[in-house]
Scaffold this motif. Structure first.
Motif, short mmCIF file in Angstrom:
data_model
loop_
_atom_site.label_atom_id
_atom_site.label_comp_id
_atom_site.label_asym_id
_atom_site.label_seq_id
_atom_site.Cartn_x
_atom_site.Cartn_y
_atom_site.Cartn_z
N GLU A 259 -12.91 9.74 5.25
CA GLU A 259 -12.40 9.00 4.09
C GLU A 259 -12.11 7.54 4.46
O GLU A 259 -11.30 6.88 3.81
N VAL A 260 -12.78 7.03 5.47
CA VAL A 260 -12.54 5.66 5.91
C VAL A 260 -12.76 4.68 4.76
O VAL A 260 -11.96 3.77 4.53
N GLN A 261 -13.85 4.85 4.02
CA GLN A 261 -14.15 3.92 2.94
C GLN A 261 -13.73 4.46 1.57
O GLN A 261 -13.47 3.68 0.65
N THR A 262 -13.65 5.75 1.42
CA THR A 262 -13.38 6.34 0.10
C THR A 262 -11.90 6.47 -0.20
O THR A 262 -11.52 6.71 -1.36
N GLY A 263 -11.02 6.34 0.80
CA GLY A 263 -9.61 6.62 0.60
C GLY A 263 -8.85 5.55 -0.15
O GLY A 263 -9.34 4.46 -0.43
N VAL A 264 -7.60 5.88 -0.52
CA VAL A 264 -6.64 4.99 -1.17
C VAL A 264 -7.15 4.51 -2.53
O VAL A 264 -7.16 3.32 -2.84
N GLY A 265 -7.61 5.46 -3.33
CA GLY A 265 -7.93 5.18 -4.73
C GLY A 265 -9.33 4.67 -5.01
O GLY A 265 -9.71 4.53 -6.17
N ARG A 266 -10.11 4.41 -4.00
CA ARG A 266 -11.41 3.77 -4.18
C ARG A 266 -12.32 4.52 -5.15
O ARG A 266 -13.02 3.92 -5.96
#
Length: 458
Positions: A259-266
């Protein structure tokens, strides 16, 4: 005060020295020959006074855009308070607060039995740690990874990454990786497209693992992205993610979700796994969790916490400023409902871009989830494959990227042959900025791809 001649400090001189001194591996600097000097929200100002709308957001790092007030306030408060900025893995109030806040964002079924490990500062460091953790826990060595995957550039992460061009020149990459087909309806690995692509991908994985002559020794883990970012903004179907969870759980294979790029609401949910409802065994996190500063962690089920003290260390695990900035970012995304806004704004952007396909046949596919969007360009004069997809048009994509920059818009490329325009605006993008992004992109697409429709090459 020391002054320098204009020919030493102007943007042209800065760019020239960068070309002369930095390695040939530099990437974004080649695509965007600008010298940023100020930034706020979605806007970057160059040393030449030009302003740009940033649809790259630090490759997804800047959930709140550049220099958001809540992030700056958290950094100033931490510095002014005299907190130690480097503490290895010692406990600090800032670290405790970050961990509490992060766990509060996780699905309950995962958070209730979770452990966290602070890694080196980059996502690739966290991937390495996750692979090492599962090898330690299972006593196995192999790994299941997917076509189109991107997990980082250090050796273990690079072995899991699918990009042949970056792997080919490097000798000694761990080769014990079984590559499985990721569902990609537009360029289906099975040549069928649509929902059937995901069904065949799941069936293939299950039968391969159960085949005594399939050649796959029971692996230490499977690693997967719920939306492939560098792979071209390709979302995994929710049902397929549930199948991967079932397949791995039934065979005792730990499931790692990157979830490096997909995390935190992306993607329109705080964590992309929430769309499918699965509970993975480990989640790799970086980028946005540090509030624009370097921070990477793995969160995993307590049953896998079998490391001995010192089994995985790193000097820069204790980045106090990043933890403070990360806490502020996580709380702001939650408080302001920015994940939900990303879902609605992203859907609106995809709808308008998809409507352009009827006018611009060089747009082969528009896809994404939330504010993680891809526009794949093709040669409209090329012969379609079995799924109807025409040949990729990487030169056209590069030309559109340059035309966007001329119009004050920063977009980057990804996907097969770098033929997909990737849009990663910050979650705080305003409605006016959304319209400006779409207008500038549509204008650039029309200018560059009109000759393609007339048959003058990709």
């Amino acid at each position: 005060m020391t002054t320098y001649p204009a020919d030493l400090v102007g943007p042209a001189a800065v760019l020239r020295r960068q070309r002369d001194r930095e390695s040939a591996a530099r990437t974004y600097a080649r695509s965007f020959p600008i010298v940023p000097v100020r930034a706020e929200g979605m806007v970057i100002e160059g040393a030449d006074g030009r302003r740009y709308l940033d649809c790259l957001s630090g490759a997804g790092t800047l959930a709140l855009g550049h220099n958001h007030p809540v992030v700056l306030e958290a950094i100033r408060r931490t510095v002014d308070g005299g907190a130690p900025l480097h503490v290895l893995d010692l406990a600090t109030p800032e670290k405790d607060e970050f961990t509490e806040t992060l766990f509060a964002t996780l699905p309950a079924g995962f958070a209730d039995h979770a452990r966290i490990h602070f890694c080196g500062p980059a996502g690739t460091d966290a991937v390495e740690a996750a692979l090492k953790l599962m090898q330690t826990a299972t006593g196995r060595r192999g790994l299941l990874a997917f076509t189109g995957a991107y997990h980082g550039m250090t050796m273990g992460a690079l072995a899991a990454t699918a990009n042949v061009a970056v792997k080919e020149p490097v000798a000694g990459i761990a080769a014990d990786v079984t590559r499985l087909p990721y569902p990609y309806p537009y360029r289906c690995p099975f040549g069928v497209g649509g929902e059937r692509s995901a069904e065949l991908s799941a069936a293939y994985a299950e039968r391969l693992l159960d085949d005594p002559a399939g050649g796959v020794v029971p692996p230490a883990a499977m690693i997967v992205e719920a939306v492939q970012g560098e792979g071209g903004a390709v979302p995994a179907p929710d049902g397929w993610m549930r199948e991967m969870r079932r397949i791995t759980a039934e065979r005792g294979i730990p499931l790692i979700v990157d979830e490096v790029q997909t995390g935190v609401g992306r993607t329109g949910a705080f964590w992309a796994v929430e769309h499918s409802g699965i509970v993975p065994d480990a989640v790799v996190m970086s980028k946005a969790i540090g509030g624009s500063l370097p921070l990477a962690v793995i969160v995993y089920h307590e049953d896998y916490d079998g490391w001995l003290p010192g089994a995985h260390t790193g000097t820069f695990r204790g980045n106090t400023l990043a933890m403070a900035a990360g806490t502020a970012t996580l709380r702001h995304v939650l408080r302001e409902g920015l994940a939900e806004r990303a879902a609605s704004v992203g859907a609106r952007m995809v709808a308008r871009l998809d409507a352009l396909r009827a006018e611009l046949p060089a747009i082969g596919d528009v896809r994404g989830r939330g504010l993680m969007i891809g526009v794949e360009l093709v040669d409209p004069a090329g012969a379609p494959d079995a799924c109807g997809a025409r040949p990729a048009a990487p030169r056209a994509a590069a030309a559109v990227r340059a035309a966007c920059l001329d119009r004050g818009l920063i977009v980057e490329l990804g996907g097969r042959y770098d033929s997909t325009l990737r849009l990663l605006p910050p979650l705080v993008v305003t409605d006016e900025q959304v319209e400006a992004v779409l207008d500038r992109l549509a204008d650039a697409l029309a200018e560059v791809t009109a000759p393609l429709a007339a048959g003058r090459g990709a």
